[in-house]
Design an enzyme around this catalytic site. Sequence first.
Site, PDB file in Angstrom:
ATOM      1  N   SER A  56      48.041   6.317 -25.823  1.00  0.00           N
ATOM      2  CA  SER A  56      48.928   7.517 -25.607  1.00  0.00           C
ATOM      3  C   SER A  56      49.722   7.307 -24.191  1.00  0.00           C
ATOM      4  O   SER A  56      50.711   7.724 -24.330  1.00  0.00           O
ATOM      5  CB  SER A  56      47.903   8.530 -24.897  1.00  0.00           C
ATOM      6  OG  SER A  56      47.170   8.982 -26.045  1.00  0.00           O
ATOM      7  N   TRP A  91      46.414  -2.358 -33.471  1.00  0.00           N
ATOM      8  CA  TRP A  91      46.507  -1.217 -34.537  1.00  0.00           C
ATOM      9  C   TRP A  91      47.955  -1.064 -35.159  1.00  0.00           C
ATOM     10  O   TRP A  91      48.493  -0.235 -35.225  1.00  0.00           O
ATOM     11  CB  TRP A  91      46.206   0.380 -33.630  1.00  0.00           C
ATOM     12  CG  TRP A  91      45.028   0.166 -32.897  1.00  0.00           C
ATOM     13  CD1 TRP A  91      43.739  -0.143 -33.599  1.00  0.00           C
ATOM     14  CD2 TRP A  91      44.654   0.692 -31.550  1.00  0.00           C
ATOM     15  NE1 TRP A  91      42.823   0.061 -32.364  1.00  0.00           N
ATOM     16  CE2 TRP A  91      43.757   0.485 -31.258  1.00  0.00           C
ATOM     17  CE3 TRP A  91      45.718   0.746 -30.674  1.00  0.00           C
ATOM     18  CZ2 TRP A  91      42.960   0.583 -30.064  1.00  0.00           C
ATOM     19  CZ3 TRP A  91      45.173   0.928 -29.150  1.00  0.00           C
ATOM     20  CH2 TRP A  91      43.928   0.933 -29.222  1.00  0.00           C
ATOM     21  N   GLU A 112      50.543   7.756 -34.242  1.00  0.00           N
ATOM     22  CA  GLU A 112      52.023   8.117 -34.088  1.00  0.00           C
ATOM     23  C   GLU A 112      51.909   9.347 -32.845  1.00  0.00           C
ATOM     24  O   GLU A 112      52.828  10.315 -32.821  1.00  0.00           O
ATOM     25  CB  GLU A 112      52.704   8.558 -35.139  1.00  0.00           C
ATOM     26  CG  GLU A 112      52.667   7.435 -36.257  1.00  0.00           C
ATOM     27  CD  GLU A 112      53.929   7.174 -37.066  1.00  0.00           C
ATOM     28  OE1 GLU A 112      55.054   7.869 -36.668  1.00  0.00           O
ATOM     29  OE2 GLU A 112      53.723   6.447 -38.157  1.00  0.00           O
ATOM     30  N   SER A 129      46.878  14.441 -31.046  1.00  0.00           N
ATOM     31  CA  SER A 129      47.273  15.794 -30.924  1.00  0.00           C
ATOM     32  C   SER A 129      47.467  16.257 -29.347  1.00  0.00           C
ATOM     33  O   SER A 129      48.441  17.030 -29.100  1.00  0.00           O
ATOM     34  CB  SER A 129      46.129  16.642 -31.448  1.00  0.00           C
ATOM     35  OG  SER A 129      46.133  16.613 -32.811  1.00  0.00           O
TER      36      SER A 129
HETATM   37  N1  CAA Z   1      64.484  10.758 -28.324  1.00  0.00           N
HETATM   38  C1  CAA Z   1      65.185  10.210 -27.479  1.00  0.00           C
HETATM   39  N2  CAA Z   1      64.821   9.901 -26.152  1.00  0.00           N
HETATM   40  C2  CAA Z   1      63.616  10.334 -25.789  1.00  0.00           C
HETATM   41  C3  CAA Z   1      62.788  10.918 -26.521  1.00  0.00           C
HETATM   42  C4  CAA Z   1      63.262  11.079 -27.954  1.00  0.00           C
HETATM   43  N3  CAA Z   1      62.591  11.675 -28.659  1.00  0.00           N
HETATM   44  N4  CAA Z   1      61.709  11.044 -25.870  1.00  0.00           N
HETATM   45  C5  CAA Z   1      61.723  10.823 -24.784  1.00  0.00           C
HETATM   46  N5  CAA Z   1      62.911  10.032 -24.567  1.00  0.00           N
HETATM   47  C6  CAA Z   1      63.832   9.441 -23.454  1.00  0.00           C
HETATM   48  C7  CAA Z   1      63.615  10.202 -22.102  1.00  0.00           C
HETATM   49  O1  CAA Z   1      64.784  11.267 -22.151  1.00  0.00           O
HETATM   50  C8  CAA Z   1      63.504   9.352 -21.041  1.00  0.00           C
HETATM   51  O2  CAA Z   1      64.933   8.848 -20.879  1.00  0.00           O
HETATM   52  P1  CAA Z   1      65.403   8.765 -19.348  1.00  0.00           P
HETATM   53  O3  CAA Z   1      64.985   7.295 -18.999  1.00  0.00           O
HETATM   54  O4  CAA Z   1      66.687   8.713 -19.601  1.00  0.00           O
HETATM   55  O5  CAA Z   1      64.817   9.616 -18.535  1.00  0.00           O
HETATM   56  C9  CAA Z   1      62.646   8.229 -21.735  1.00  0.00           C
HETATM   57  O6  CAA Z   1      62.640   8.340 -23.073  1.00  0.00           O
HETATM   58  C10 CAA Z   1      61.099   8.401 -21.442  1.00  0.00           C
HETATM   59  O7  CAA Z   1      60.676   9.489 -21.763  1.00  0.00           O
HETATM   60  P2  CAA Z   1      59.372  10.173 -21.067  1.00  0.00           P
HETATM   61  O8  CAA Z   1      59.921  10.546 -19.592  1.00  0.00           O
HETATM   62  O9  CAA Z   1      59.152  11.394 -21.692  1.00  0.00           O
HETATM   63  O10 CAA Z   1      58.320   9.255 -21.294  1.00  0.00           O
HETATM   64  P3  CAA Z   1      56.841   9.420 -20.721  1.00  0.00           P
HETATM   65  O11 CAA Z   1      56.416   8.015 -20.228  1.00  0.00           O
HETATM   66  O12 CAA Z   1      56.558  10.503 -19.881  1.00  0.00           O
HETATM   67  O13 CAA Z   1      56.183   9.742 -22.181  1.00  0.00           O
HETATM   68  C11 CAA Z   1      54.466  10.448 -23.611  1.00  0.00           C
HETATM   69  C12 CAA Z   1      54.864  10.297 -22.347  1.00  0.00           C
HETATM   70  C13 CAA Z   1      54.981  11.604 -24.394  1.00  0.00           C
HETATM   71  C14 CAA Z   1      52.862  10.797 -23.636  1.00  0.00           C
HETATM   72  C15 CAA Z   1      54.817   8.888 -24.350  1.00  0.00           C
HETATM   73  O14 CAA Z   1      54.096   8.169 -23.810  1.00  0.00           O
HETATM   74  C16 CAA Z   1      54.032   9.314 -25.788  1.00  0.00           C
HETATM   75  O15 CAA Z   1      54.590   9.787 -26.731  1.00  0.00           O
HETATM   76  N6  CAA Z   1      52.928   8.496 -26.115  1.00  0.00           N
HETATM   77  C17 CAA Z   1      52.206   8.529 -27.464  1.00  0.00           C
HETATM   78  C18 CAA Z   1      52.553   7.139 -28.092  1.00  0.00           C
HETATM   79  C19 CAA Z   1      52.815   6.982 -29.497  1.00  0.00           C
HETATM   80  O16 CAA Z   1      52.984   7.966 -30.213  1.00  0.00           O
HETATM   81  N7  CAA Z   1      52.248   5.961 -30.020  1.00  0.00           N
HETATM   82  C20 CAA Z   1      52.350   5.880 -31.489  1.00  0.00           C
HETATM   83  C21 CAA Z   1      52.161   4.318 -31.613  1.00  0.00           C
HETATM   84  S1  CAA Z   1      53.112   4.201 -33.163  1.00  0.00           S
HETATM   85  C22 CAA Z   1      52.058   4.246 -34.531  1.00  0.00           C
HETATM   86  O17 CAA Z   1      50.938   4.725 -34.410  1.00  0.00           O
HETATM   87  C23 CAA Z   1      52.738   3.785 -35.820  1.00  0.00           C
HETATM   88  C24 CAA Z   1      51.751   3.232 -36.851  1.00  0.00           C
HETATM   89  O18 CAA Z   1      51.430   2.188 -36.921  1.00  0.00           O
HETATM   90  C25 CAA Z   1      51.200   4.499 -37.618  1.00  0.00           C
END
Ligand code: CAA
Length: 389
Positions: free
Chosen positions: A138, A162, A372, A375
Amino acid sequence: MSIIEPFISDLDESQQEIVRLAREFAQKEIAPYAADWDREKRYPEAVMRQLAELGFFGMRVPEAFGGLGLDTLTYLLVLEELATADAATSITLSVHNSLPVSMLTAHGSDAQKQRWLPAMAKGEVLAAFSLSEAGAGSDAAAVRALAVRDGDQWVLSGEKAWVTNGDRANLLVMLLRTDSPESRLGHRGMTMFLVPSDTPGVVSGKPEDKMGLRSSGTTTVALHDVRLSGEHVLGKEGEGFRYALQALDLGRMGVAAQAIGIARASLEHAVRYGAERQQFGKPIKDFQAIRFKLADMVSRISASRALLSETARAVENGMRVTERASMAKLFATESAMWVTNQAVQVYGGYGYMRDYPVERLFRDAKVTEIYEGTSEVQRIVIARGLYPK
Ligand code: CAA
């Protein structure tokens, strides 16, 4: 038309045609075999080749590079149709299209697009997305695998976890740290790399033994001093984390579509079984306890699809849909878990047996609440949208 199926009459002719083609193919060539593939943990090689011939590996590849260039809604409806037959087949194509194809299309150089996209559209190249690590799930920004400059080359080391398609992907689109221990730059210290899986030093682990999606290979990928030229950097250095989260907007919508397909399949089975199974001298569908369950199941599936369709329309209108994509994933995946649980209940003792299809659907649904972004992560993203900075 059954109220279980998506309403597609307002799509244009070619969109309807592709959804129908996906449905026919999925029901004829995939659904009858999915239970065997699950039992034997077998990747359906021949069916994947047929899907490639139909163009489904290139659903999101622009037409200029030989793909179908599908709009977001049609793409998601195709993923739903595939998932209705087999959730593992759906995630293979969802990851390939939503993540590597999207990132290459959005950020690749002309040379990178020419090299990879036509082959990805034809299914000659299967791609994987590699972000997570044992200590970075996460908390995606906690990635430790490294890429260090050495002259005009990069040297890659570390281990990813993974990785969906990790056992047979030809191309790994991989997020690596490119900052130094002396000056850590947080999420700005990460860069996306295009790593051909046949590069010396790239080693896939053995496929994980999973609860569900057993015919799709999920592995670790180790990097032992892998040497790559600068041509393998995707887009700009330091932008990799943002590219990943941006692509995950569509990735999460793909998982929502997959969850809808799994839930729909379990409902279709439960409706049929309700009409066949006799207890107390009548079909169990005639008991209100069962009818109300089925009514709630179809309502939750339709609500999930409506939320996802609205999000897809917003994408086509050029909106950033991060929170909406998270809402669609959260609602569709938790609904899928609930719906498949109800389907097992409708089947009673038979539902708990591997011989009946709802047991597999229940197992397959679980991971949609995890990968991805769990929840819990989706709720973080959604709640942040309520208090924008
Ligand atoms: N589109 C564009 N830019 C985005 C964005 C989006 N959707 N979301 C965030 N950003 C940008 C932000 O604006 C920020 O930019 P700045 O540096 O300019 O400020 C930067 O990206 C970092 O964003 P956050 O500050 O929101 O980052 P965070 O560290 O606070 O994120 C989190 C926290 C939301 C928990 C994130 O770590 C997260 O989504 N974690 C889950 C990871 C995940 O989904 N992993 C899946 C692995 S892939 C997988 O499972 C595929 C598979 O094989 C099936």
